[in-house]
Design a protein around this motif. Structure first.
Motif, PDB file in Angstrom:
ATOM      1  N   GLN A  82       0.848  -1.187   0.000  1.00 40.47           N
ATOM      2  CA  GLN A  82       0.000   0.000   0.000  1.00 40.47           C
ATOM      3  C   GLN A  82       0.887   1.242   0.000  1.00 40.47           C
ATOM      4  O   GLN A  82       1.804   1.358   0.791  1.00 40.47           O
ATOM      5  N   LEU A  83       0.600   2.176  -0.914  1.00 38.36           N
ATOM      6  CA  LEU A  83       1.373   3.403  -1.061  1.00 38.36           C
ATOM      7  C   LEU A  83       0.481   4.601  -0.746  1.00 38.36           C
ATOM      8  O   LEU A  83      -0.695   4.610  -1.093  1.00 38.36           O
ATOM      9  N   ASP A  84       1.029   5.610  -0.102  1.00 37.35           N
ATOM     10  CA  ASP A  84       0.291   6.836   0.194  1.00 37.35           C
ATOM     11  C   ASP A  84       0.422   7.793  -0.986  1.00 37.35           C
ATOM     12  O   ASP A  84       1.532   8.128  -1.397  1.00 37.35           O
ATOM     13  N   ILE A  85      -0.708   8.247  -1.513  1.00 42.82           N
ATOM     14  CA  ILE A  85      -0.695   9.173  -2.642  1.00 42.82           C
ATOM     15  C   ILE A  85      -0.412  10.590  -2.147  1.00 42.82           C
ATOM     16  O   ILE A  85      -1.056  11.076  -1.226  1.00 42.82           O
ATOM     17  N   ILE A  86       0.554  11.245  -2.782  1.00 45.14           N
ATOM     18  CA  ILE A  86       0.824  12.662  -2.536  1.00 45.14           C
ATOM     19  C   ILE A  86       0.080  13.490  -3.581  1.00 45.14           C
ATOM     20  O   ILE A  86      -0.603  14.455  -3.264  1.00 45.14           O
TER      21      ILE A  86
END
Length: 180
Positions: free
Chosen positions: A144-148
């Protein structure tokens, strides 16, 4: 004795002040971006679940107003199209059922696009929103990646990724991810 306590307090204050000045904090940094055991939600009122990838439909997971029955716990992103999840189907509040759901039917945040999940075996994190950008690191399926931010054509996303306690910021192609 008072002098020793005063010196210790001043030293503690100095350590905290220096840490703040350099952007560190006493809160532990995230060690790794999650690859399993994070919450996902169903999209819509109900979605089917299956006994295995490309398997037989064995039931429906429904959304009930006022209840969190639509929350799922990600076990594993199996492939581009299916994920294995645990979910709560009973009134006792435990997620005791395991099934497979289609990735297009789930979201990481209820009615939000704050995260991406890698759906291919590995994806490159790059310095630029282009295949010409230098590869910073590779990220495994299910992470899971955090969107900037996302570019206007929604083909590249700037993301945060954590690996072994180190924070990486870079770009991934949205072609190889699932918006959650």
């Amino acid at each position: 004795m008072f002098k020793k306590v005063l010196i210790m307090l001043m030293a503690s204050f100095l350590v905290c002040a220096i840490g703040s000045a350099f952007g560190t904090s006493s809160i532990a940094a995230q060690k790794n971006s999650p690859t399993t055991n994070y919450d996902v939600f169903i999209k819509g009122d109900a979605i089917p679940y299956y006994d295995k990838v490309n398997g037989k439909k064995i039931g429906m997971i429904s959304y009930r107003i006022g209840e969190s029955s639509n929350d799922l716990l990600m076990v594993k992103v199996e492939n581009d199209y299916y994920s294995k999840v645990k979910f709560k189907k009973t009134e006792n509040g435990k997620r005791k059922y395991v099934g497979y759901v289609k990735n297009k039917d789930i979201s990481a945040i209820f009615n939000s696009l704050d995260n991406l999940v890698v759906r291919v075996s590995t994806i490159n994190l790059r310095t630029k929103a282009s295949t010409k950008g230098k590869v910073v690191t590779q990220i495994k399926r299910g992470t899971q990646l955090d969107i900037i931010s996302v570019n206007r054509s929604e083909t590249w996303a700037k993301v945060k990724y954590y690996k072994n306690g180190k924070k990486y910021v870079g770009y991934v192609s949205t072609k190889y991810t699932i918006y959650l």
